[in-house]
Design a protein around this motif. Structure first.
Motif, PDB file in Angstrom:
ATOM      1  N   ARG B  78       0.807  -1.210   0.000  1.00  0.00           N
ATOM      2  CA  ARG B  78       0.000   0.000   0.000  1.00  0.00           C
ATOM      3  C   ARG B  78       0.848   1.272   0.000  1.00  0.00           C
ATOM      4  N   MET B  79       1.905   1.236  -0.819  1.00  0.00           N
ATOM      5  CA  MET B  79       2.707   2.436  -1.068  1.00  0.00           C
ATOM      6  C   MET B  79       2.435   2.808  -2.514  1.00  0.00           C
ATOM      7  N   PHE B  80       2.343   4.093  -2.796  1.00  0.00           N
ATOM      8  CA  PHE B  80       2.133   4.516  -4.175  1.00  0.00           C
ATOM      9  C   PHE B  80       3.422   5.168  -4.642  1.00  0.00           C
ATOM     10  N   ASN B  81       4.187   4.403  -5.421  1.00  0.00           N
ATOM     11  CA  ASN B  81       5.457   4.922  -5.915  1.00  0.00           C
ATOM     12  C   ASN B  81       5.223   5.609  -7.256  1.00  0.00           C
ATOM     13  N   ARG B 230       2.416  -8.130   2.049  1.00  0.00           N
ATOM     14  CA  ARG B 230       0.989  -8.124   1.748  1.00  0.00           C
ATOM     15  C   ARG B 230       0.174  -7.874   3.012  1.00  0.00           C
ATOM     16  N   ALA B 231       0.631  -8.472   4.109  1.00  0.00           N
ATOM     17  CA  ALA B 231      -0.083  -8.272   5.375  1.00  0.00           C
ATOM     18  C   ALA B 231      -0.083  -6.794   5.746  1.00  0.00           C
ATOM     19  N   PHE B 232       1.068  -6.162   5.581  1.00  0.00           N
ATOM     20  CA  PHE B 232       1.184  -4.743   5.886  1.00  0.00           C
ATOM     21  C   PHE B 232       0.269  -3.917   4.989  1.00  0.00           C
ATOM     22  N   GLY B 233       0.180  -4.341   3.723  1.00  0.00           N
ATOM     23  CA  GLY B 233      -0.664  -3.616   2.782  1.00  0.00           C
ATOM     24  C   GLY B 233      -2.141  -3.741   3.126  1.00  0.00           C
ATOM     25  N   HIS B 234      -2.532  -4.921   3.640  1.00  0.00           N
ATOM     26  CA  HIS B 234      -3.945  -5.114   3.964  1.00  0.00           C
ATOM     27  C   HIS B 234      -4.342  -4.359   5.212  1.00  0.00           C
ATOM     28  N   SER B 235      -3.526  -4.456   6.232  1.00  0.00           N
ATOM     29  CA  SER B 235      -3.844  -3.752   7.474  1.00  0.00           C
ATOM     30  C   SER B 235      -2.566  -3.460   8.240  1.00  0.00           C
ATOM     31  N   GLU B 236      -2.263  -2.184   8.315  1.00  0.00           N
ATOM     32  CA  GLU B 236      -1.020  -1.809   8.982  1.00  0.00           C
ATOM     33  C   GLU B 236      -1.053  -2.177  10.459  1.00  0.00           C
TER      34      GLU B 236
END
Lengths: 323, 371
Positions: B78-81, B230-236
């Motif tokens: 969930r980073m927008f580069n 992916r886990a971080f992207g789904h829910s920090e």
């Protein structure tokens, strides 16, 4: 460096800062309402094109201005649809708008005028001309103040003065009206605004539309106010992003936005006169450094080393009424 | 229960978005007085009609695979580069330094060296934005945009003042040695009697890009790091609770992303131009955003979307050559794809979800009525 040269640099500072300022205030309205807008660049570019195109066809700068605002508003509505109605990603929508404007202006300009993606040169009636303020000539003899009045304050297009007036107006609207209070609230805590029975959607749309109008004026200034004489491909050249940088620099406040835009405008003005810097400080400063400086300064500000820039809390988050 | 079948999520929605983008593009082409159907035919012929055309299409696709993967990897965390453009510029600088200042004995070693150089320089250019996001909470989108402009200024400075050989007018480095020229598709696939891919820039880097797709797939779905990402992207917050270090994930995902964007340079700088010129990236960094959105951040999707954009790019160039439709038409199409697959995703998704829910309710309602 003599006074006259300094005044000339400051004069072009004001001219350079105007589109930045308008775009920056546009972003301020939008982001204060919780809608991130990296599409300032695209809206300005579309407005610059349509303003110049319509001005050259009709011969009237004012009709051009209205058309430019219209073009910008269409893109603003797309951004509103994507980020408010369909709760999409506001950043991605902004990116799409920037590309759309970059492409469509050239495609349409080419098929309309066939001049390689530019509009025809605007005649004097079709662009905003410099206004000489009253007594500018007769007062020019007064030491110090005379030249300042004549060179710096007088002799800009009407849009420049409009932009300067929009700063206090923005301050007044944001901090002294009910609408402004609600607008700021919706950017911090939309749920609270919603609970108070005020429509989040309507507030956010009005912010996005104000943003569209201001970007439209910014684009018209770029393409149809003296000394500009028409649209050229990609003429915003990153100004939308510099305005965004200025907005962060100003920490989303109108008066500071004016200061930040004047500062970045000054850097742009210096870039045009590289000989001056060499004369004054005796070292040659690379033009590239000057053009990168606004971005570098913004990163430093964002890093929080010089005061912390905290964006509106609900910025970038679509508001969902029911879970 | 899922709102709609998986195949609809993966294929139907991108397809509908693509059709919408195509319809709007056709309207634009009609509006400027050209024939959309003729344009499509010309594009297909120009981008797929010969090995020469394929050579260009695949060359562009190679660029877009790298930048698309770069955006996709960051999306998973969930980073927008949005800084692929700048990272690819810096990657080009890495390639140029490696190729000019190290005497490589063979192109294969040079390719490895250049890949490492490109990835390192690209990753380094994301290090500051990533660090600021992780430690100071500065928005990664804004900082990476700023770094695009800084990269541009830096490159202009270096090319004009440092890297340009004495006596040359154009701001560019000197040509890389002949010895490390990468094999082009023409060298690889032509037989004694038939020459294939004549004059086209596609080269061995295409296979490096395909390998990168596989590597990214392995990373995201077959390693612990990929799981954490992916886990971080789904829910920090859930990821934090599970003991995943946010700083590490932000840094690592962004460095990998920057490295991938940087690696694009082995295709365009080493494979095609064989020297570093200004504006070598030509917007490929931004197209990566469209490619990643279109490909649903899956390496295979990115591969297909990159092919599509390669086709659009080469086809668009042919259009500009033979009709009065300017090259910028591709930028419009690209913008429409980003708009419909990215920003207006819900506009396509919501009616489809309703449709599938409606379809499912009917058979489910029958047994209840029989009781």
């Amino acid at each position: 460096m003599d006074l006259l040269t300094l005044l000339q640099v400051l004069d072009s500072t004001v001219r350079m800062a105007t589109p930045l300022l308008l775009a920056c205030l546009a972003g301020l309205f939008s982001e204060r309402a919780g809608i991130f807008d990296i599409g300032l660049e695209g809206k300005m570019l579309a407005a610059a094109f349509l303003a110049a195109a319509i001005a050259s066809v009709t011969g009237s700068a004012w009709i051009g201005l209205v058309a430019g605002i219209g073009a910008s508003l269409v893109l603003a509505i797309v951004h509103g649809l994507a980020s408010i109605t369909f709760r999409g990603n506001q950043l991605i929508s902004g990116v799409a708008i920037n590309f759309f404007a970059a492409g469509i202006t050239v495609v349409v300009a080419q098929s309309w005028f066939g001049q390689g993606g530019r509009t025809p040169q605007l005649s004097d009636g079709a662009r905003f001309q410099s206004i000489t303020l009253p007594f500018a000539e007769s007062l020019s003899g007064v030491p110090l103040l005379g030249p300042i009045y004549k060179e710096l304050i007088s002799g800009h297009s009407i849009l420049v003065y409009m932009a300067m007036l929009i700063v206090p107006l923005t301050w007044w609207v944001l901090y002294r009206t009910r609408f402004g209070l609600r607008l700021r609230a919706v950017g911090e805590n939309p749920a609270a605004v919603d609970t108070a029975g005020i429509s989040v959607v309507r507030l956010r749309y009005s912010a996005v539309l104000i943003c569209g109008v201001l970007c439209g004026i910014a684009g018209a200034q770029l393409a149809t106010a003296e000394p500009a004489a028409g649209f050229i491909k990609d003429m915003t050249a990153g100004r939308g992003y510099i305005a965004l940088a200025a907005l962060i620099f100003a920490k989303w406040r109108p008066w500071y936005a004016l200061m930040a835009c004047l500062l970045f405008g000054f850097l742009q003005a210096l870039e045009l006169r590289p000989d001056l810097i060499t004369n004054v400080i005796g070292i040659k400063v690379q033009g590239q450094l000057l053009s990168a400086l606004p971005y570098i300064m913004t990163v430093v500000i964002l890093a929080g080393f010089v005061g912390k820039a905290i964006p509106p809390r609900a910025g970038g988050e679509p508001y969902v009424k029911e879970r | 229960m899922e709102k709609m079948p998986k195949w609809a999520d993966i294929f139907l929605i991108p397809l509908v978005s693509l059709v919408l983008a195509a319809i709007f593009s056709a309207i634009v082409i009609l509006a400027i007085g050209e024939d959309p159907w003729a344009a499509v035919k010309l594009m297909v012929k120009g981008a797929l009609g010969s090995t020469y055309a394929w050579g260009y299409t695949l060359y562009y696709a190679t660029n877009f695979i790298f930048t698309g993967l770069a955006v996709a990897v960051a999306f998973h965390a969930r980073m927008f580069n949005i800084g692929g453009e700048g990272q690819a510029m810096l990657g080009g600088l890495g390639v140029a330094l490696v190729c000019l200042y190290i005497p490589w004995p063979h192109w294969s070693l040079a390719l490895i060296g250049a890949s490492v150089g490109a990835a390192l320089f690209g990753a380094a250019w994301t290090a500051i934005p990533a660090f600021l996001q992780a430690k100071r909470g500065s928005h990664i989108v804004i900082t990476t945009i700023m770094f695009n402009f800084i990269a541009n200024a830096l490159l202009v400075y270096l090319l004009v003042n440092v890297l340009k050989p004495v006596g040359m007018m154009e701001p560019a480095t000197s040509k890389f040695p002949k010895l490390i020229q990468l094999p082009s598709f023409r060298d690889m696939f032509s037989t004694a009697d038939t020459i294939m891919f004549r004059g086209a820039p596609a080269n061995i880097t295409f296979f490096v890009a395909v390998a990168a797709c596989v590597a990214v797939w392995l990373l995201i779905w077959r390693t612990r790091l990929g799981y954490e990402l992916r886990a971080f992207g789904h829910s920090e917050s859930a990821a934090k609770y599970a003991g995943i270090n946010p700083t590490k994930i932000i840094m690592v995902s962004m460095l990998i992303s920057g490295g991938l964007a940087g690696m694009m340079a082995i295709n365009n700088v080493m494979g095609e131009a064989e020297r570093l010129v200004l504006n070598a990236v030509e917007g490929a960094g931004f197209i990566g955003i469209a490619v990643a959105l279109m490909g649903r951040s899956h390496p295979f999707g990115v591969f297909l979307a990159a092919l599509l954009f390669g086709f659009l790019y080469q086809g668009g160039a042919e259009l500009a050559l033979w009709t009065s439709i300017p090259r910028e038409m591709i930028v419009v199409i690209q913008a429409l794809v980003i708009l419909f697959t990215g920003a207006l995703d819900n506009m396509v998704r919501m009616p489809l979800e309703r449709l599938f829910l409606g379809l499912r309710r009917k058979p489910a309602a029958k047994p209840a009525a029989a009781e």
